[in-house]
Design a protein around this motif. Structure first.
Motif, PDB file in Angstrom:
ATOM      1  N   MET A  35     -57.885  -3.454  -6.348  1.00 50.36           N
ATOM      2  CA  MET A  35     -57.649  -4.691  -5.617  1.00 50.36           C
ATOM      3  C   MET A  35     -56.277  -4.630  -4.936  1.00 50.36           C
ATOM      4  SD  MET A  35     -58.964  -7.449  -8.441  1.00 50.36           S
ATOM      5  CE  MET A  35     -60.551  -7.228  -9.271  1.00 50.36           C
ATOM      6  N   THR A  36     -56.265  -4.831  -3.625  1.00 47.89           N
ATOM      7  CA  THR A  36     -55.005  -4.810  -2.879  1.00 47.89           C
ATOM      8  C   THR A  36     -54.358  -6.189  -2.850  1.00 47.89           C
ATOM      9  OG1 THR A  36     -56.240  -5.163  -0.823  1.00 47.89           O
ATOM     10  CG2 THR A  36     -55.751  -2.884  -1.449  1.00 47.89           C
ATOM     11  N   GLN A  37     -55.187  -7.249  -2.888  1.00 47.69           N
ATOM     12  CA  GLN A  37     -54.632  -8.605  -2.881  1.00 47.69           C
ATOM     13  C   GLN A  37     -54.125  -8.976  -4.262  1.00 47.69           C
ATOM     14  OE1 GLN A  37     -57.556 -11.578  -2.001  1.00 47.69           O
ATOM     15  NE2 GLN A  37     -56.086 -13.256  -1.898  1.00 47.69           N
ATOM     16  N   LYS A  38     -53.017  -9.674  -4.327  1.00 49.34           N
ATOM     17  CA  LYS A  38     -52.497 -10.136  -5.613  1.00 49.34           C
ATOM     18  C   LYS A  38     -53.452 -11.159  -6.192  1.00 49.34           C
ATOM     19  CE  LYS A  38     -48.302 -11.815  -7.858  1.00 49.34           C
ATOM     20  NZ  LYS A  38     -48.040 -10.564  -8.579  1.00 49.34           N
ATOM     21  N   ARG A  55     -53.643 -13.157 -16.055  1.00 50.52           N
ATOM     22  CA  ARG A  55     -52.743 -12.399 -16.920  1.00 50.52           C
ATOM     23  C   ARG A  55     -53.232 -10.956 -17.083  1.00 50.52           C
ATOM     24  NH1 ARG A  55     -49.893 -15.530 -15.486  1.00 50.52           N
ATOM     25  NH2 ARG A  55     -48.971 -17.342 -16.501  1.00 50.52           N
ATOM     26  N   HIS A  56     -54.538 -10.760 -17.182  1.00 47.44           N
ATOM     27  CA  HIS A  56     -55.083  -9.405 -17.329  1.00 47.44           C
ATOM     28  C   HIS A  56     -54.694  -8.517 -16.151  1.00 47.44           C
ATOM     29  CE1 HIS A  56     -58.095  -6.287 -18.404  1.00 47.44           C
ATOM     30  NE2 HIS A  56     -58.290  -6.205 -17.102  1.00 47.44           N
ATOM     31  N   HIS A  57     -54.742  -9.096 -14.953  1.00 51.47           N
ATOM     32  CA  HIS A  57     -54.488  -8.327 -13.739  1.00 51.47           C
ATOM     33  C   HIS A  57     -53.033  -8.399 -13.278  1.00 51.47           C
ATOM     34  CE1 HIS A  57     -58.623  -7.120 -12.948  1.00 51.47           C
ATOM     35  NE2 HIS A  57     -59.017  -8.347 -13.240  1.00 51.47           N
ATOM     36  N   GLY A  58     -52.165  -8.978 -14.120  1.00 47.32           N
ATOM     37  CA  GLY A  58     -50.770  -9.091 -13.710  1.00 47.32           C
ATOM     38  C   GLY A  58     -50.578 -10.032 -12.540  1.00 47.32           C
ATOM     39  N   GLY A  59     -51.465 -11.014 -12.439  1.00 48.78           N
ATOM     40  CA  GLY A  59     -51.413 -11.948 -11.327  1.00 48.78           C
ATOM     41  C   GLY A  59     -50.718 -13.240 -11.684  1.00 48.78           C
ATOM     42  N   GLU A  60     -51.075 -14.312 -10.971  1.00 43.59           N
ATOM     43  CA  GLU A  60     -50.414 -15.601 -11.140  1.00 43.59           C
ATOM     44  C   GLU A  60     -51.446 -16.707 -11.327  1.00 43.59           C
ATOM     45  OE1 GLU A  60     -46.535 -14.418  -8.390  1.00 43.59           O
ATOM     46  OE2 GLU A  60     -48.198 -15.564  -7.515  1.00 43.59           O
ATOM     47  N   PHE A  61     -51.056 -17.700 -12.086  1.00 41.06           N
ATOM     48  CA  PHE A  61     -51.936 -18.810 -12.449  1.00 41.06           C
ATOM     49  C   PHE A  61     -51.288 -20.107 -11.987  1.00 41.06           C
ATOM     50  CE2 PHE A  61     -53.145 -21.882 -15.956  1.00 41.06           C
ATOM     51  CZ  PHE A  61     -54.447 -22.092 -15.518  1.00 41.06           C
ATOM     52  N   VAL A  62     -52.064 -20.920 -11.243  1.00 46.38           N
ATOM     53  CA  VAL A  62     -51.550 -22.135 -10.611  1.00 46.38           C
ATOM     54  C   VAL A  62     -52.227 -23.361 -11.240  1.00 46.38           C
ATOM     55  CG1 VAL A  62     -51.324 -23.398  -8.427  1.00 46.38           C
ATOM     56  CG2 VAL A  62     -51.181 -20.881  -8.447  1.00 46.38           C
ATOM     57  N   LEU A  63     -51.434 -24.387 -11.510  1.00 42.90           N
ATOM     58  CA  LEU A  63     -51.960 -25.668 -11.983  1.00 42.90           C
ATOM     59  C   LEU A  63     -51.854 -26.686 -10.867  1.00 42.90           C
ATOM     60  CD1 LEU A  63     -52.973 -27.727 -14.063  1.00 42.90           C
ATOM     61  CD2 LEU A  63     -50.606 -27.964 -14.862  1.00 42.90           C
ATOM     62  N   ARG A  85     -53.108 -19.249  -1.601  1.00 45.88           N
ATOM     63  CA  ARG A  85     -53.526 -17.850  -1.651  1.00 45.88           C
ATOM     64  C   ARG A  85     -54.331 -17.547  -2.918  1.00 45.88           C
ATOM     65  NH1 ARG A  85     -48.408 -18.046  -1.345  1.00 45.88           N
ATOM     66  NH2 ARG A  85     -47.993 -16.580  -3.061  1.00 45.88           N
ATOM     67  N   ILE A  86     -55.230 -18.461  -3.260  1.00 48.56           N
ATOM     68  CA  ILE A  86     -56.057 -18.277  -4.447  1.00 48.56           C
ATOM     69  C   ILE A  86     -57.083 -17.180  -4.172  1.00 48.56           C
ATOM     70  CG2 ILE A  86     -57.663 -19.371  -6.044  1.00 48.56           C
ATOM     71  CD1 ILE A  86     -54.719 -20.361  -6.201  1.00 48.56           C
ATOM     72  N   ALA A 127     -59.716 -18.619   7.320  1.00 51.47           N
ATOM     73  CA  ALA A 127     -59.013 -18.348   6.067  1.00 51.47           C
ATOM     74  C   ALA A 127     -59.797 -17.341   5.235  1.00 51.47           C
ATOM     75  CB  ALA A 127     -58.846 -19.647   5.280  1.00 51.47           C
ATOM     76  N   PRO A 128     -59.107 -16.519   4.452  1.00 53.05           N
ATOM     77  CA  PRO A 128     -59.806 -15.561   3.595  1.00 53.05           C
ATOM     78  C   PRO A 128     -60.577 -16.269   2.487  1.00 53.05           C
ATOM     79  CG  PRO A 128     -57.458 -15.559   3.103  1.00 53.05           C
ATOM     80  CD  PRO A 128     -57.633 -16.415   4.326  1.00 53.05           C
ATOM     81  N   LEU A 129     -61.739 -15.732   2.150  1.00 44.93           N
ATOM     82  CA  LEU A 129     -62.564 -16.323   1.101  1.00 44.93           C
ATOM     83  C   LEU A 129     -62.095 -15.868  -0.273  1.00 44.93           C
ATOM     84  CD1 LEU A 129     -66.252 -15.962   2.373  1.00 44.93           C
ATOM     85  CD2 LEU A 129     -64.921 -18.062   2.158  1.00 44.93           C
ATOM     86  N   PRO A 130     -61.988 -16.777  -1.229  1.00 41.94           N
ATOM     87  CA  PRO A 130     -61.769 -16.341  -2.611  1.00 41.94           C
ATOM     88  C   PRO A 130     -63.078 -15.834  -3.204  1.00 41.94           C
ATOM     89  CG  PRO A 130     -61.934 -18.734  -2.539  1.00 41.94           C
ATOM     90  CD  PRO A 130     -62.015 -18.249  -1.110  1.00 41.94           C
TER      91      PRO A 130
END
Length: 461
Positions: free
Chosen positions: A1-4, A33-41, A199-200, A225-228
């Motif tokens: 995966m290239t996108q964060k 967390r598994h992918h070293g990414g970010e979690f937004v509330l 950027r979800i 916009a890019p699709l999640p």
């Protein structure tokens, strides 16, 4: 995966954070967390009439208790109204949205006619601009809504992370209202703008949202916009086989905290409601993060099992250090107006194997700090006239005994020998008088935690 990798949880503060949303939050958090990414509330508070500050605070408290820390947020939609207004203006200019002046009465009349013809009830697009089409005259005093120009032909297809490929034809959906007459955006529009701006990359949510997804995908495309990636999780069913929800049978996350459950046990149990890692039943938060790569998600509804949750919680209580349990049990005692002391860790160590919640542990601990009231049935069965002489002898022996387990055990054995009785005949009435119940761990261990004075007082009483 290239996108964060960026995931989010976006509860609506129209009620408490319930178990289904908590599970979605857990999966979103663990995937990031598994992918070293970010979690937004994100707090989706555009339902102004039903949103409350109390609900917001309960949601935040639940997330904190569960340990689902976010990298951004909380972000409130109602603080982003200017952004939604700007995007709507762009869409109106581009022709991907339009004003609609239909009154509620006109819309209901249209639906009634469609139902009478056996048709699906869809908006008839009477205000949608089209080449060569004459629009009705704009009525006076009718504030318009803004509708999205949904494609009228073709299919919307996406590869769902949970369900696999899903296809819905555009003829099944109509031109969705994206802004209400008061200028507040609707859910399906605000969520698209939010996920775009934030950027979800991956959206986990309940499968009740599947029917919303084609609208949202079409809006993403209209905005360029890019699709999640979407992952629609099956519902959680209650004991009656019906869906748990805020309005039906669901219990708030904070209620489980109040009822003596541990957050690590709740996360473990929630994780298994729709996901598995082999036959592992019990695992740490760190293990789940290491395993949760988006695979092994169930397509079938999960069944809430209160008995299984209690078992899982009991396992975590047994494994938890006594000095870590003590403050949790102290909090339960505090609710009862009982102050604890430095004996509480030892009490937890002695009784935790018998308990599935910290409330149950507090029930045992209460006998050490407050008066006990044995039932008349237990008194009649165990504290008989035949045993009273032995109880009096024990009280005297204990008065002259060094107050530690071995000496207490020795005193008990002496009394058994003196009165020619067996342990159960003496232990049961002592437990009833001292603890208020005939069933406890080993008698010498229990008595050693009490003060000598309290034990003798209760035996003589």
């Amino acid at each position: 995966m290239t996108q964060k990798i960026r995931t989010r949880i976006a509860p609506s503060p129209t009620g408490f954070l319930h178990l289904g949303t908590a599970r979605t939050a857990l999966y979103s958090w663990a995937y990031a967390r598994h992918h070293g990414g970010e979690f937004v509330l994100r707090i989706e508070d555009t339902d102004v009439a039903r949103s409350t500050q109390d609900a917001v605070e309960q949601i935040l408290a639940s997330m904190k208790w569960l340990g689902l820390d976010c990298d951004e947020g909380p972000i409130y939609q109602m603080q982003r109204l200017d952004r939604y207004t700007a995007v709507v203006a762009q869409m109106l200019e581009a022709g991907t949205a339009y004003h609609c002046y239909c009154t509620p009465e006109e819309l209901e009349a249209t639906r009634e006619a469609q139902r009478a013809r056996g048709e699906k009830t869809l908006y008839d697009r009477r205000w949608r601009p089209e080449p060569g089409k004459a629009l009705p005259p704009v009525p006076q005093g009718v504030p318009p809504v803004v509708r999205f120009c949904n494609p009228v032909e073709g299919d919307v297809t996406w590869d769902d992370l949970v369900k696999g490929e899903i296809t819905i034809n555009n003829r099944e959906i109509d031109d969705l209202i994206i802004v209400r007459p008061d200028g507040v955006p609707t859910y399906n529009f605000a969520v698209v703008v939010d996920d775009w701006d934030m950027r979800i990359s991956h959206v986990f949510r309940g499968d009740e949202h599947i029917n919303n997804t084609p609208w949202q995908i079409n809006m993403f495309r209209a905005l360029g916009a890019p699709l999640p990636v979407f992952g629609h999780l099956p519902v959680i069913l209650g004991d009656d086989g019906q869906k748990l929800s805020k309005r039906r049978g669901a219990v708030s996350v904070t209620a489980y905290e109040e009822n003596g459950y541990l957050p690590e046990a709740m996360l473990n149990y929630l994780a298994r409601l729709g996901w598995s890692h082999g036959d592992d039943e019990l695992f740490t938060r760190e293990q789940m993060v290491g395993w949760f790569d988006g695979s092994h998600l169930s397509k079938s509804p999960a069944q809430w099992d209160a008995v299984k949750l209690a078992w899982v919680n009991g396992q975590y209580i047994k494994a938890k250090a006594d000095d870590q349990l003590a403050p949790l049990v102290a909090a339960q005692l505090h609710k009862r107006g009982i102050a604890s002391d430095d004996r509480l860790a030892a009490i937890c160590g002695l009784f935790k194997d018998r308990c599935e919640t910290t409330v149950a542990l507090a029930d045992w601990a209460t006998a050490f700090y407050a008066d006990v009231a044995p039932s008349e049935a237990d008194r009649a069965q165990h504290v008989t006239d035949a045993i009273r002489p032995a109880l009096a002898t024990l009280a005297d022996k204990l008065s002259a005994t060094a107050w530690e387990k071995a000496s207490i055990a020795s005193a008990i054995k002496e009394v058994l020998t003196m009165h020619s009785i067996k342990m159960p005949a003496l232990a049961m009435p002592v437990r009833v008088l001292v603890m208020g119940t005939p069933q406890t761990p080993s008698l010498d261990s229990v008595l050693a935690i009490f003060s000598k004075e309290k034990v003798i007082e209760r035996l003589k009483a």
